[in-house]
Every structure is written in structure tokens, then in C-alpha cells.
Design an enzyme around this catalytic site. Sequence first.
Site, PDB file in Angstrom:
ATOM      1  N   ILE A 456       0.824  -1.221   0.000  1.00 23.17           N
ATOM      2  CA  ILE A 456       0.000   0.000   0.000  1.00 23.17           C
ATOM      3  C   ILE A 456       0.856   1.268   0.000  1.00 23.17           C
ATOM      4  O   ILE A 456       0.373   2.349  -0.312  1.00 23.17           O
ATOM      5  CB  ILE A 456      -0.977  -0.026   1.190  1.00 23.17           C
ATOM      6  CG1 ILE A 456      -1.815  -1.308   1.158  1.00 23.17           C
ATOM      7  CG2 ILE A 456      -1.896   1.172   1.194  1.00 23.17           C
ATOM      8  CD1 ILE A 456      -2.580  -1.541  -0.132  1.00 23.17           C
ATOM      9  N   GLY A 457       2.118   1.163   0.380  1.00 27.41           N
ATOM     10  CA  GLY A 457       2.960   2.349   0.253  1.00 27.41           C
ATOM     11  C   GLY A 457       4.050   2.457   1.290  1.00 27.41           C
ATOM     12  O   GLY A 457       5.225   2.541   0.954  1.00 27.41           O
ATOM     13  N   SER A 458       3.682   2.432   2.563  1.00 22.99           N
ATOM     14  CA  SER A 458       4.716   2.663   3.565  1.00 22.99           C
ATOM     15  C   SER A 458       5.315   1.344   4.031  1.00 22.99           C
ATOM     16  O   SER A 458       4.643   0.309   4.074  1.00 22.99           O
ATOM     17  CB  SER A 458       4.133   3.413   4.757  1.00 22.99           C
ATOM     18  OG  SER A 458       3.045   2.714   5.296  1.00 22.99           O
ATOM     19  N   GLU A 509       7.974   5.365   1.582  1.00 23.43           N
ATOM     20  CA  GLU A 509       7.500   6.565   2.304  1.00 23.43           C
ATOM     21  C   GLU A 509       8.339   6.920   3.530  1.00 23.43           C
ATOM     22  O   GLU A 509       7.841   7.538   4.470  1.00 23.43           O
ATOM     23  CB  GLU A 509       6.010   6.418   2.684  1.00 23.43           C
ATOM     24  CG  GLU A 509       5.119   6.217   1.473  1.00 23.43           C
ATOM     25  CD  GLU A 509       3.623   6.080   1.805  1.00 23.43           C
ATOM     26  OE1 GLU A 509       3.193   6.626   2.837  1.00 23.43           O
ATOM     27  OE2 GLU A 509       2.904   5.458   1.021  1.00 23.43           O
ATOM     28  N   TRP A 586      -8.805  15.784   7.092  1.00 24.80           N
ATOM     29  CA  TRP A 586      -7.914  15.720   8.258  1.00 24.80           C
ATOM     30  C   TRP A 586      -7.294  17.071   8.599  1.00 24.80           C
ATOM     31  O   TRP A 586      -6.321  17.150   9.337  1.00 24.80           O
ATOM     32  CB  TRP A 586      -6.850  14.630   8.041  1.00 24.80           C
ATOM     33  CG  TRP A 586      -7.419  13.247   8.217  1.00 24.80           C
ATOM     34  CD1 TRP A 586      -8.627  12.930   8.773  1.00 24.80           C
ATOM     35  CD2 TRP A 586      -6.823  11.994   7.858  1.00 24.80           C
ATOM     36  NE1 TRP A 586      -8.810  11.569   8.769  1.00 24.80           N
ATOM     37  CE2 TRP A 586      -7.732  10.962   8.217  1.00 24.80           C
ATOM     38  CE3 TRP A 586      -5.602  11.628   7.272  1.00 24.80           C
ATOM     39  CZ2 TRP A 586      -7.464   9.611   8.006  1.00 24.80           C
ATOM     40  CZ3 TRP A 586      -5.349  10.271   7.072  1.00 24.80           C
ATOM     41  CH2 TRP A 586      -6.268   9.279   7.441  1.00 24.80           C
ATOM     42  N   ASP A 624      -4.238   8.021  -2.416  1.00 21.58           N
ATOM     43  CA  ASP A 624      -4.923   7.457  -1.247  1.00 21.58           C
ATOM     44  C   ASP A 624      -6.090   8.333  -0.816  1.00 21.58           C
ATOM     45  O   ASP A 624      -5.938   9.548  -0.667  1.00 21.58           O
ATOM     46  CB  ASP A 624      -3.938   7.358  -0.071  1.00 21.58           C
ATOM     47  CG  ASP A 624      -2.830   6.345  -0.336  1.00 21.58           C
ATOM     48  OD1 ASP A 624      -3.094   5.348  -1.014  1.00 21.58           O
ATOM     49  OD2 ASP A 624      -1.697   6.576   0.148  1.00 21.58           O
ATOM     50  N   HIS A 719      -2.901  -4.682  11.197  1.00 24.61           N
ATOM     51  CA  HIS A 719      -3.068  -4.156  12.558  1.00 24.61           C
ATOM     52  C   HIS A 719      -2.507  -5.110  13.590  1.00 24.61           C
ATOM     53  O   HIS A 719      -2.337  -4.756  14.743  1.00 24.61           O
ATOM     54  CB  HIS A 719      -4.541  -3.923  12.852  1.00 24.61           C
ATOM     55  CG  HIS A 719      -5.216  -3.104  11.803  1.00 24.61           C
ATOM     56  ND1 HIS A 719      -5.763  -3.661  10.675  1.00 24.61           N
ATOM     57  CD2 HIS A 719      -5.383  -1.775  11.682  1.00 24.61           C
ATOM     58  CE1 HIS A 719      -6.257  -2.710   9.923  1.00 24.61           C
ATOM     59  NE2 HIS A 719      -6.035  -1.558  10.501  1.00 24.61           N
TER      60      HIS A 719
HETATM   61  N1  GLN Z   1       0.104   5.051   1.359  1.00 24.87           N
HETATM   62  C1  GLN Z   1      -0.199   5.130   2.744  1.00 24.87           C
HETATM   63  C2  GLN Z   1       0.622   4.132   3.535  1.00 24.87           C
HETATM   64  O1  GLN Z   1       0.881   3.084   3.069  1.00 24.87           O
HETATM   65  C3  GLN Z   1      -1.645   4.882   3.007  1.00 24.87           C
HETATM   66  C4  GLN Z   1      -1.989   4.988   4.466  1.00 24.87           C
HETATM   67  C5  GLN Z   1      -3.462   4.960   4.779  1.00 24.87           C
HETATM   68  O2  GLN Z   1      -4.265   4.716   3.914  1.00 24.87           O
HETATM   69  N2  GLN Z   1      -3.842   5.216   6.009  1.00 24.87           N
HETATM   70  O3  GLN Z   1       0.997   4.350   4.645  1.00 24.87           O
HETATM   71 ZN    ZN Z   2      -5.015   2.329   4.645  1.00 25.75          ZN
END
Ligand code: GLN
Ligand code: ZN
Length: 784
Positions: A456-458, A509, A586, A624, A719
Site C-alpha cells: 500500500i505504500g509505507s 514513504e 484531516w 490514497d 493491525h
Molecule cells: N500510502 C499510505 C501508507 O501506506 C496509506 C496509508 C493509509 O491509507 N492510512 O501508509
Molecule cells: Zn489504509
Amino acid sequence: MSSFSLPVSTLGTPRIGPRRELKFALEGYWSGQIDADELLARAVALRAANWARQKALGITMIPSNDFSLYDQVLDTSVMVGAIPEIYGWSGGPVPLDTYFAMARGSQGHEPDPACAGHHHGPGQGVPALEMTKWFDTNYHYMVPEFTRGQRFMLASTKPLDEFREAKALGYHTRPVLLGPVSYLKLGKSKDPSLDPLSLLPALLPVYVEMLRKLAAQGADWVQIDEPCLVLDLDEQARQALRVAYGMFAYALPKLKLMLTTYFGGLGDNLDTALGLPVAGLHVDLARAPEQLDAVLAKAPNGLVLSLGVIDGRNIWRANLAKLLDRLEPVLARRGADHLQIAPSCSLLHVPIDLALETDLDPDLSNWLAFAAQKMDELATLGRALAGGRGVVAERIAESVLAASARATSPKVHDRAVASRAAAVTGEMARRASPFGDRHAVQRAILGLPSFPTTTIGSFPQTGAVRQARAAHAKGGLTAEAYDAFLRQETAAAIRWQEEIGLDVLVHGEFERNDMVQYFGEQLAGFAFTKSGWVQSYGSRYVRPPILFGDVSRPKPMTVDWWRYAQSCTAKPMKGMLTGPVTILNWSFVRDDVSRSAACRQIALAIRDEVQDLEKAGARMIQIDEAALREGLPLRRGEWGHYLDWAVESFRLCASGVRDETQIHTHMCYSEFNDIIDAIAAMDADVISIETSRSRMELLDAFVSDRYPNDIGPGVYDIHSPRVPAVAEMTALLEKATERLSAGQVWVNPDCGLKTRTWDEVRPALVNMVAAARQLRAMFAEAAE
Ligand code: GLN
Ligand code: ZN
């Protein structure tokens, strides 16, 4: 003019302390550095300082029981003895550690609100209660959990204790309670056939007992919050309100209740609210200024109206003259005995004191008001109403001057941005070709296997990453050294993704502190505070960006990083951006333009970034929208409008690219059924979503005829520290293919991996890649 005094209240104040004292006390206690006595002593000091601050600033209706060690809803559950069996409480005073077990689990595994929900790995002691968003704020409360035959009893006298504590210090306070109907409606049961409202008759005697105790101690007013009155209510809920307040009036005829509503207008609940036998009604005139006329027209003469005129949800300084123009006729009409002045809601949702912000632009600073400044505004309004505008003429003049400076400041208004936003066409928010055509082109160019794998990215924000960032911020690490360090981390993460065989890579990231702040800091129109903390949940606080002006992008924000990352690999590297709706939701936003207009400006800035990434050679760009769902209005009737502009903003930022460029989006929550048409209308080529915890059930919403584009249903619950086995993820993917067509499915975790450690991430992603390969083999066989 005769001088009288007009009651001025706050409805509740931030409890965290101007220097995050509560956070440090809690964390000190949880880590064993301080004991319970010390924690409680610090809480006493925080409350005393809070009361003193309000008094000094001229607040006359000072609240008590607005303080909480963790959460006011949890406090209410403890007060009424709604403590689920697993916490092992068997009557008597509720121990502090039981309270914290409900809040954080017995081993302190707090839920993560970015992806809110209930989760709990095996063998970790007792799980926390579920946590979720408090109405449409970014505050999270602990969800009350009820059972069939739930019994209630007065298990904590916190409201009484804090009323007495204040009294001993010389403050006559108005205690705050969360009302019984809102409390029950915020709760849940594992037994889906149990309607929490059916528990009302069992709950009410506990409230009566508490109210009696407060009255016996000398409380004349009690603030009782029923924010559910701004929601869509059915007849059963309205009847519950009539029963509850009828009972209170009968049991305590002398005690005055200020029935407090906030976060919106009463709308079709107005008659219900006005029909309740209470002494006072508080209405939110910041969110719903238009309701004043209807309230005035219908309110019985004897009812005390508390007018929430200062915005408790935002940080803008008020124009006092304008507010007085509205308030003076109300005073003339209703009389000082039947009027109070208040913020729209508790000041819990704004930072404490602007005086701590010594680095803000002085013009911007002059346009802002945090909790302390808002208290002062309220007191000033009270004085002007009681003694005439002349007694505070200078204060009023200053506020008018600040408002007019802001209205015309070039720091706020950028003509180029306005004309660009005005020139947006429908075409700009549409991709050149429909998804089917794009899909074919992209498939040919990208040459990905079926069930493509990605993340997803990080990647983990390790101690080393955070230390380097902190050292850089403090000047201990030069920009060059910091940059070199980040490049090293990025290159290593890319090498590792190649090694384990992921198909579409991310850069990790590492350079980002936060997915919104990182962009806000590079965009014109945003400002950041040093100490503007607001409670998100428990001891977690955030400093929301302040969106104060027209938004533009002085220069590319992520292109250099993307270019570097892509130079490390021949595999496709995703460009990684935060979407306009999430940036907006946010942040503290402007009150001088609509949310939709502000969002469009952000969308245009992100659109430029998307196009620059494409020009630099990016074949895939992920935008995102983690917070799209949480921006949904409280009233169902307003969803359509919100979703229209939110989707349009996303499309505007995503549609300026060629068919060949694959747009991804990511959303980390798991309820899509009610907004699936909007999600489909976003028309991202690929969407990744959270599904592992719901065992793919939510994919029912995505059945192919309603959602034709590609989907990556998360197969790995990020999580939990647990490493999912290959078979588990294969099974999830198989389930996904029962609902989706195999050609639609991508393979990825539920969300970003920044909160995990590398030791957890490495084996999990190796297994994920193996699971994808198994699926490919299965489907290849089936095709033969
Ligand atoms: N690209 C972000 C990550 O991977 C997405 C985080 C999110 O959706 N909360 O951290
Ligand atoms: Zn997410």
C-alpha cells in the site's frame, strides 16, 4: 443601560493540558514510571488549571466532569457499570487498571484509529473495547458493549467527585453527563438482535441516582449531552428521549437540565427537543446557524436557550460585531434570564492556546482563536450583551479589523487559483477512455501476471528512521546526510521487494512524517502549529494542518523521490499521493469558502503532481483516499451532495493522464455497501481496500456488475503483529474469486506497513507472494 450578567459557558474544555501533560502522565503510568497516586495527582492539577483558566477568562458556567483520563464515553460506561464480563469486574469501585484494560486491552495493544476497528491477536490478554469515531469528528470513543439482560448500577461517582473537587476550590460548576439516549445509541451488542435502546428502562434509575447525588451536593444545573438529536431519529428514539427526560423531570423537579445538542441542526427533531421537560436547550449555531429562527419561533417562553455561536470545531477568530448583530435581538426578545452564550460544542476539538504558537505568521495568527481565545470571545460577547457594546468596544473593533484583513489578504486569496478553479470543466474530471479500453492498453504495456502483488505504500518506520527525522528537524543532521540516509533506506526496501518477487513496487514513504502533513507542508495555503494538539483518542493527539488560504503547488512534491526510486528497479514503481478529500478531512478548514470549493483547489494541485509524475515516466500512480468515508455527513439526506463533490474532486485530480497510466486508490476501512456507487464513480483503475478482518465478506458490495475495475482486497491484517500463513491468504483469495472475476483481483495487504516491524513484514509478504503464485497456478490449471 442596566448591567446584569449573562451566563457564559464552554460546554467542556480540552483535557490534555497545554503541554500535553495528560499524555505524559498516562504514558508514565502505563510504563511503570509513576504510580496511580501520581497519575491521579496530575489529573487533579490539570482540572484545577482548567477551572482556573476558565474563571480567569470570564467563563461563568464552568463545567465539571468534562475531564477524562481516556474518554468520556468510557467514563459513562464505567459510571453505569456497563463493564463486559471479560474485564473481571464484580462490583465495587472500578479499579484504574480495569478502566485502562477496557481502553487499551490488558497488555496495552491499543487499536489504531487510522484504520479503526476491533482487532486483537491471539494470546495477548484481554482485548480493548472497540473504538470508533465520535460523530463526524476525529475524536474516537470506546464503544459501549451491552449484553441481553444487561444490568446497570452506579459503579463510579466520578461526576460527583469532580463536582466536589471543584467546589472545594471555590468553583460552582455545571456537571456534564452524556445523556442516556445518546449513550445507548453509541453502544453495541455482540447479539445483533439486541437493540441498545431497549435497555433504557434499566439504565435510567442509575442516571436518576447520579442526578440526585449531584443535586444533594448543591448542583443547580446539569449539562446533559444528547448529540443524537442532530441525527436522523426514528420514532422509537424520540420516544426514548421523552421517556428519559420525563422520568428526570418527575424524579428531580428542581434540578435544571441543559439539554445539549451539537454537531448540526435539530432539523426534524426540533419539536421533539422542544417538547422535552427540561430547563434549557443548547443549539449549535456554528454548524446550523439557520436553525436559530425556527428555535426562537417555537421555543416556549420559560426555556433557557444556550446559543452555540462560537465554533467549537474550528480555529477561526470570530467577528464579534457580526455575532452581536444576531444576538442582541435575541436578548431583547427572550430576556437575560433565558439566554446563555456558548461555543457550538465542547472545546475539546480545538487546540488549547494560540499564545504557544510563536512561529506562526503574525497575520494568520491574528485570524485564529484556540480554546483559550474562544473563551475570551465568549466572555466578551457576554459583557457586550450585558453592558452594551461600549464596554468592550476595542475588543469588538479588533475582531472586525481582523475579519476584514483576512477577507482581503493576498495570503488567503490568490486570483490565479480562483480563476483556475472557476475554469474547471466536466471533461477535466473524466478519463479519456472508459475503463475497459484503458484496462486493455495498460495490460499490454505493463505485462503483469494475473493476481499481481503490491503493497500500500509505507514500510516500517523504524527507530532509525524516526531518529534521523528528529535529528534532521533539530539541526543535528544536515539535509544532505538526512537525504542520503533516506535514499539508503529506500534503495534497500526496493532491493528487498525485488528479491521476494513483488510485481509492483513502492518506495516505502520513509521521507514522510504523515500522509497529510507531508503534502500540506509543500502546498501554499496550509500552515502548521507547534503545539496545536487535539485529542484523537486516549493519549494520542494530532496537530491538524490549518488550511487557511487558496491552495496551489509551488513545485513538484514527490517527483524527485519517485524518480530516484524508479531508478533503483526495472519493475513498475508506484507514484504515491494523498488524495484531496483526505487532505481536507484531516485538516482544520476555511470557514470563508465551502468544503467543496476548498477540495477542488487541493484536487487541482494534486492533479498537477499526477501529471508531473506521468511526465517523469510513472506508469502507476496511487492516490490514497483513506478519509473519504469518514467525511460522510451525519444526516443521510446530505450524503449525496458530499459524495458528489468528493468523487468529483478525486476524478479531477486523477483524470489528467493518458489511458496508459494506471491510477490506483486505497481506502482503509471496510464498509462499502452504502457508498459503492460513489466508489465505482471514482473510476480508479485499481482500488485496494481493507478486507482481511471481514474475511472478504465486504466484497459482496463489489460484485462485478456493480464494480468492474480492478480490486486488491487486503489479505493481510496489518493491525496485528501476527504473520499470516500462505494457506490463510490463499483461502482469502479464493473467497475473493467467488465474488469477483479472477482477472480483477490484485494481491496486497490491508493498509500501509509503517506501524509494523521488518521482522513481521518480511515473512508476511514472502507468504503473500507465495499465495498469489498458488492462485496463479490454480487458475492456469483451471484454464487448461
Ligand atoms: N500510502 C499510505 C501508507 O501506506 C496509506 C496509508 C493509509 O491509507 N492510512 O501508509
Ligand atoms: Zn489504509
